[in-house]
Design a protein around this motif. Structure first.
Motif, PDB file in Angstrom:
ATOM      1  N   ILE A   1      -2.654  36.651  -8.669  1.00  0.00           N
ATOM      2  CA  ILE A   1      -2.440  36.015  -9.973  1.00  0.00           C
ATOM      3  C   ILE A   1      -1.811  37.003 -10.949  1.00  0.00           C
ATOM      4  O   ILE A   1      -0.824  36.695 -11.625  1.00  0.00           O
ATOM      5  N   TYR A   2      -2.371  38.209 -11.027  1.00  0.00           N
ATOM      6  CA  TYR A   2      -1.860  39.209 -11.965  1.00  0.00           C
ATOM      7  C   TYR A   2      -0.417  39.578 -11.612  1.00  0.00           C
ATOM      8  O   TYR A   2       0.442  39.702 -12.482  1.00  0.00           O
ATOM      9  N   ARG A   3      -0.137  39.723 -10.332  1.00  0.00           N
ATOM     10  CA  ARG A   3       1.222  40.031  -9.877  1.00  0.00           C
ATOM     11  C   ARG A   3       2.174  38.892 -10.282  1.00  0.00           C
ATOM     12  O   ARG A   3       3.284  39.124 -10.765  1.00  0.00           O
ATOM     13  N   HIS A   4       1.732  37.657 -10.087  1.00  0.00           N
ATOM     14  CA  HIS A   4       2.525  36.481 -10.442  1.00  0.00           C
ATOM     15  C   HIS A   4       2.805  36.448 -11.952  1.00  0.00           C
ATOM     16  O   HIS A   4       3.944  36.190 -12.370  1.00  0.00           O
ATOM     17  N   LEU A   5       1.786  36.726 -12.741  1.00  0.00           N
ATOM     18  CA  LEU A   5       1.935  36.666 -14.196  1.00  0.00           C
ATOM     19  C   LEU A   5       2.809  37.788 -14.755  1.00  0.00           C
ATOM     20  O   LEU A   5       3.388  37.647 -15.831  1.00  0.00           O
ATOM     21  N   THR A   6       2.899  38.896 -14.043  1.00  0.00           N
ATOM     22  CA  THR A   6       3.698  40.032 -14.524  1.00  0.00           C
ATOM     23  C   THR A   6       5.056  40.124 -13.822  1.00  0.00           C
ATOM     24  O   THR A   6       5.820  41.056 -14.083  1.00  0.00           O
ATOM     25  N   ALA A   7       5.364  39.161 -12.971  1.00  0.00           N
ATOM     26  CA  ALA A   7       6.609  39.210 -12.189  1.00  0.00           C
ATOM     27  C   ALA A   7       7.850  39.251 -13.071  1.00  0.00           C
ATOM     28  O   ALA A   7       8.845  39.878 -12.726  1.00  0.00           O
ATOM     29  N   GLY A   8       7.816  38.600 -14.208  1.00  0.00           N
ATOM     30  CA  GLY A   8       8.986  38.544 -15.078  1.00  0.00           C
ATOM     31  C   GLY A   8       9.077  39.657 -16.104  1.00  0.00           C
ATOM     32  O   GLY A   8      10.006  39.682 -16.902  1.00  0.00           O
TER      33      GLY A   8
ATOM     34  N   ASN B   1      -1.305  26.753  -6.008  1.00  0.00           N
ATOM     35  CA  ASN B   1      -0.884  27.112  -7.356  1.00  0.00           C
ATOM     36  C   ASN B   1       0.401  27.948  -7.366  1.00  0.00           C
ATOM     37  O   ASN B   1       0.721  28.608  -8.360  1.00  0.00           O
ATOM     38  N   GLY B   2       1.126  27.952  -6.255  1.00  0.00           N
ATOM     39  CA  GLY B   2       2.429  28.607  -6.190  1.00  0.00           C
ATOM     40  C   GLY B   2       2.401  30.108  -5.997  1.00  0.00           C
ATOM     41  O   GLY B   2       3.389  30.793  -6.287  1.00  0.00           O
ATOM     42  N   ILE B   3       1.293  30.641  -5.485  1.00  0.00           N
ATOM     43  CA  ILE B   3       1.161  32.084  -5.292  1.00  0.00           C
ATOM     44  C   ILE B   3       0.855  32.361  -3.822  1.00  0.00           C
ATOM     45  O   ILE B   3      -0.073  31.786  -3.257  1.00  0.00           O
TER      46      ILE B   3
END
Length: 152
Positions: free
Chosen positions: A23-30, A62-64
């Motif tokens: 989740i954290y990786r997904h949220l910081t990807a951009g 959830n797309g992760i």
């Protein structure tokens, strides 16, 4: 403020901490800065194994994709490699405090305290049903979102 490197820790590194890492990786990807993000377990029971199939399923819904993660155990050098070492529950936090080398640089946190300012544990869904994993995912997503916003 630059995003800190962060290690999420739960008991076996197959349920909660891999979800938090994903989740954290997904949220910081951009973000322009790519923080070092990882997860580990207190115990060594699952070292080398992928996350629990239910964690993989809930993340994928959830797309992760966390299916390529592999469990590992917390190592002494983690307390210098990461800025933040974040425990999923108070039991994990107590164990991390006893494992932390005396001159280590990482700061230790309870996930809910860092995210929400509470002493709530992230419940271990291992012996539960898929709904338990979904509840944990929701809590972790909210918490990781709050943590990301602290460093934007």
């Amino acid at each position: 403020m630059p995003a800190p490197s962060i290690l999420f820790v739960c008991l076996g590194n197959i349920c909660r901490s891999p979800l938090a890492e994903g989740i954290y990786r997904h949220l910081t990807a951009g973000t322009s800065e790519k923080p070092v993000i990882a997860s580990a377990g207190i115990g060594n029971w699952h070292v080398g194994n992928p996350p629990d199939r239910r964690s993989i399923k809930v993340a994928a819904t959830n797309g992760i994709d966390i299916s390529r993660q592999r469990a590992r155990q917390v190592q002494p050098q983690d307390f210098d490699r990461f800025d933040l070492v974040v425990a999923m529950d108070r039991s994990n936090l107590a164990r991390l405090q006893s494992l932390r080398p005396q001159n280590a640089t990482a700061s230790l946190h309870l996930f809910a305290e860092l995210a929400f300012g509470t002493q709530e544990d992230v419940p271990d869904p291992y012996y539960g049903e898929i709904e338990d994993f979904e509840r944990v995912y929701s809590m972790l997503f909210s918490g990781c979102s709050a943590v990301v916003s602290k460093f934007e």
